[in-house]
Scaffold this motif. Structure first.
Motif, PDB file in Angstrom:
ATOM      1  N   CYS A  70      39.955  36.031  35.779  1.00 53.70           N
ATOM      2  CA  CYS A  70      41.199  36.096  35.004  1.00 53.70           C
ATOM      3  C   CYS A  70      41.862  34.733  35.050  1.00 53.70           C
ATOM      4  O   CYS A  70      41.887  34.080  36.101  1.00 53.70           O
ATOM      5  CB  CYS A  70      42.141  37.170  35.532  1.00 53.70           C
ATOM      6  SG  CYS A  70      43.574  37.345  34.433  1.00 53.70           S
ATOM      7  N   ARG A 130      47.782  35.167  36.778  1.00 54.95           N
ATOM      8  CA  ARG A 130      48.048  35.724  38.115  1.00 54.95           C
ATOM      9  C   ARG A 130      49.383  36.460  38.061  1.00 54.95           C
ATOM     10  O   ARG A 130      50.391  36.004  38.602  1.00 54.95           O
ATOM     11  CB  ARG A 130      48.086  34.602  39.173  1.00 54.95           C
ATOM     12  CG  ARG A 130      46.729  33.935  39.442  1.00 54.95           C
ATOM     13  CD  ARG A 130      45.749  34.882  40.109  1.00 54.95           C
ATOM     14  NE  ARG A 130      44.455  34.262  40.419  1.00 54.95           N
ATOM     15  CZ  ARG A 130      43.402  34.256  39.609  1.00 54.95           C
ATOM     16  NH1 ARG A 130      43.484  34.803  38.400  1.00 54.95           N
ATOM     17  NH2 ARG A 130      42.273  33.697  39.986  1.00 54.95           N
ATOM     18  N   CYS A 131      49.402  37.596  37.398  1.00 54.82           N
ATOM     19  CA  CYS A 131      50.633  38.367  37.248  1.00 54.82           C
ATOM     20  C   CYS A 131      51.138  38.811  38.629  1.00 54.82           C
ATOM     21  O   CYS A 131      50.329  39.218  39.478  1.00 54.82           O
ATOM     22  CB  CYS A 131      50.394  39.594  36.381  1.00 54.82           C
ATOM     23  SG  CYS A 131      49.810  39.166  34.720  1.00 54.82           S
ATOM     24  N   TRP A 175      52.520  41.428  39.615  1.00 54.08           N
ATOM     25  CA  TRP A 175      52.289  42.836  39.949  1.00 54.08           C
ATOM     26  C   TRP A 175      50.850  43.277  39.669  1.00 54.08           C
ATOM     27  O   TRP A 175      50.574  44.488  39.572  1.00 54.08           O
ATOM     28  CB  TRP A 175      53.262  43.732  39.170  1.00 54.08           C
ATOM     29  CG  TRP A 175      53.515  43.292  37.750  1.00 54.08           C
ATOM     30  CD1 TRP A 175      54.634  42.691  37.283  1.00 54.08           C
ATOM     31  CD2 TRP A 175      52.623  43.415  36.633  1.00 54.08           C
ATOM     32  NE1 TRP A 175      54.500  42.434  35.934  1.00 54.08           N
ATOM     33  CE2 TRP A 175      53.274  42.867  35.516  1.00 54.08           C
ATOM     34  CE3 TRP A 175      51.321  43.931  36.466  1.00 54.08           C
ATOM     35  CZ2 TRP A 175      52.678  42.811  34.250  1.00 54.08           C
ATOM     36  CZ3 TRP A 175      50.727  43.867  35.218  1.00 54.08           C
ATOM     37  CH2 TRP A 175      51.406  43.313  34.133  1.00 54.08           C
ATOM     38  N   THR A 182      44.641  44.614  39.676  1.00 59.40           N
ATOM     39  CA  THR A 182      43.176  44.461  39.645  1.00 59.40           C
ATOM     40  C   THR A 182      42.755  43.070  40.137  1.00 59.40           C
ATOM     41  O   THR A 182      41.803  42.486  39.636  1.00 59.40           O
ATOM     42  CB  THR A 182      42.608  44.693  38.223  1.00 59.40           C
ATOM     43  OG1 THR A 182      43.364  43.922  37.288  1.00 59.40           O
ATOM     44  CG2 THR A 182      42.619  46.148  37.849  1.00 59.40           C
ATOM     45  N   PHE A 216      39.257  39.177  40.217  1.00 56.58           N
ATOM     46  CA  PHE A 216      39.423  37.735  39.976  1.00 56.58           C
ATOM     47  C   PHE A 216      38.125  36.972  40.211  1.00 56.58           C
ATOM     48  O   PHE A 216      37.823  36.030  39.502  1.00 56.58           O
ATOM     49  CB  PHE A 216      40.511  37.154  40.888  1.00 56.58           C
ATOM     50  CG  PHE A 216      41.915  37.565  40.516  1.00 56.58           C
ATOM     51  CD1 PHE A 216      42.210  38.135  39.286  1.00 56.58           C
ATOM     52  CD2 PHE A 216      42.951  37.349  41.414  1.00 56.58           C
ATOM     53  CE1 PHE A 216      43.510  38.500  38.955  1.00 56.58           C
ATOM     54  CE2 PHE A 216      44.254  37.702  41.083  1.00 56.58           C
ATOM     55  CZ  PHE A 216      44.529  38.287  39.861  1.00 56.58           C
ATOM     56  N   GLY A 221      40.512  42.020  35.176  1.00 57.95           N
ATOM     57  CA  GLY A 221      40.394  40.626  34.781  1.00 57.95           C
ATOM     58  C   GLY A 221      40.798  40.392  33.328  1.00 57.95           C
ATOM     59  O   GLY A 221      41.521  41.171  32.733  1.00 57.95           O
ATOM     60  N   SER A 277      44.970  40.050  27.794  1.00 59.81           N
ATOM     61  CA  SER A 277      46.341  39.712  28.195  1.00 59.81           C
ATOM     62  C   SER A 277      47.190  39.126  27.082  1.00 59.81           C
ATOM     63  O   SER A 277      48.406  39.036  27.231  1.00 59.81           O
ATOM     64  CB  SER A 277      46.282  38.698  29.336  1.00 59.81           C
ATOM     65  OG  SER A 277      45.786  37.464  28.838  1.00 59.81           O
TER      66      SER A 277
HETATM   67  S1  SF4 Z   1      43.964  41.049  35.590  1.00 63.01           S
HETATM   68 FE1  SF4 Z   1      45.609  41.501  34.102  1.00 63.01          FE
HETATM   69  S2  SF4 Z   1      47.381  42.003  35.386  1.00 63.01           S
HETATM   70 FE2  SF4 Z   1      45.900  40.936  36.710  1.00 63.01          FE
HETATM   71  S3  SF4 Z   1      46.476  38.771  36.651  1.00 63.01           S
HETATM   72 FE3  SF4 Z   1      44.939  39.092  35.041  1.00 63.01          FE
HETATM   73  S4  SF4 Z   1      46.129  39.511  33.183  1.00 63.01           S
HETATM   74 FE4  SF4 Z   1      47.521  39.786  34.928  1.00 63.01          FE
END
Ligand code: SF4
Length: 214
Positions: A32, A35-36, A38, A41, A45, A73, A100
């Motif tokens: 991904c 790095r949200c 909350w 998942t 990464f 991801g 995203s």
């Molecule tokens: S997997 Fe989704 S929620 Fe998690 S950091 Fe990536 S975009 Fe954000």
């Protein structure tokens, strides 16, 4: 032979879109670019194993389910995902992708329904939203806002109105699980008259909220 790095493939109940409640095979791809704060998942990464498109199709076929979601991801990080989309669609699967909204969605096969998860301020990733994606949205697609607080809600309503999102596609609103009460979001939506669909993360009510592969 095209390969993708796959975190997991599993059969569950679709929980996060207007397809919520339908049995679905999920292909969770590794990596991904965001790095949200909350994120639920983070295990996707880095962890994963290379699989050929043929192997992925074979595994998907073993579940006997015609709805398939490619997720992460961030699934659009891997170039091979476009071959996977083509192959799934050619085999007649109904295909969803959850992305995203930070990467260009224009190359996604036109037969795929794109669920675009634009990031609200509390995610810490709001500057990563790629608003040019709005021009690509069709009735087949959906936009989702995951809301942690009132600021996120007000920001989402402003973006829906600014971009005319509800005139382009289905708009979804959900809470950050465990951080905002559903009743608060429901009340705000009713008071504001927002043209969006309230949704629960259904899978978190069916299974343990932290469970993987469900
Ligand atoms: S997997 Fe989704 S929620 Fe998690 S950091 Fe990536 S975009 Fe954000």
């Amino acid at each position: 032979m095209t390969e993708l790095v796959v975190n997991e493939i599993f059969h569950s109940i679709q929980g996060e879109s207007s397809h919520s409640g339908r049995p679905c095979v999920f292909i969770r791809l590794t990596y991904c670019n965001l790095r949200c704060t909350w994120c639920d998942t983070a295990y996707a990464f880095e962890a994963g194993s290379p699989m050929s498109v043929a192997s992925i199709l074979s595994r998907v076929g073993s579940f006997g389910c015609r709805l398939v979601e490619v997720t992460g991801g961030e699934p659009l990080m891997q170039e091979g995902v476009h071959e996977l989309f083509r192959a799934l669609c050619d085999l007649g699967y109904e295909v969803l992708v959850e992305t995203s909204g930070s990467l260009d969605i224009s190359r996604v096969d036109g037969r795929v329904s794109r669920i675009v998860d634009f990031k609200c301020p509390a995610s810490g990733m709001v500057k990563k939203n790629l608003w040019s994606n709005v021009e690509q949205l069709t009735r087949r697609d959906e936009v989702k806002f995951v809301i942690r607080d009132r600021e996120d809600f007000d920001w989402s309503v402003a973006r829906i109105r600014e971009h005319g999102l509800d005139g382009r596609c289905t708009v979804l609103m959900s809470v950050v699980f465990g951080e905002l009460e559903c009743v608060d979001l429901a009340r705000w939506m009713l008071e504001e008259g927002v043209n969006a669909r309230f949704q629960l993360q259904v899978h978190k009510y069916i299974w343990e909220p932290s469970a993987r592969g469900v």
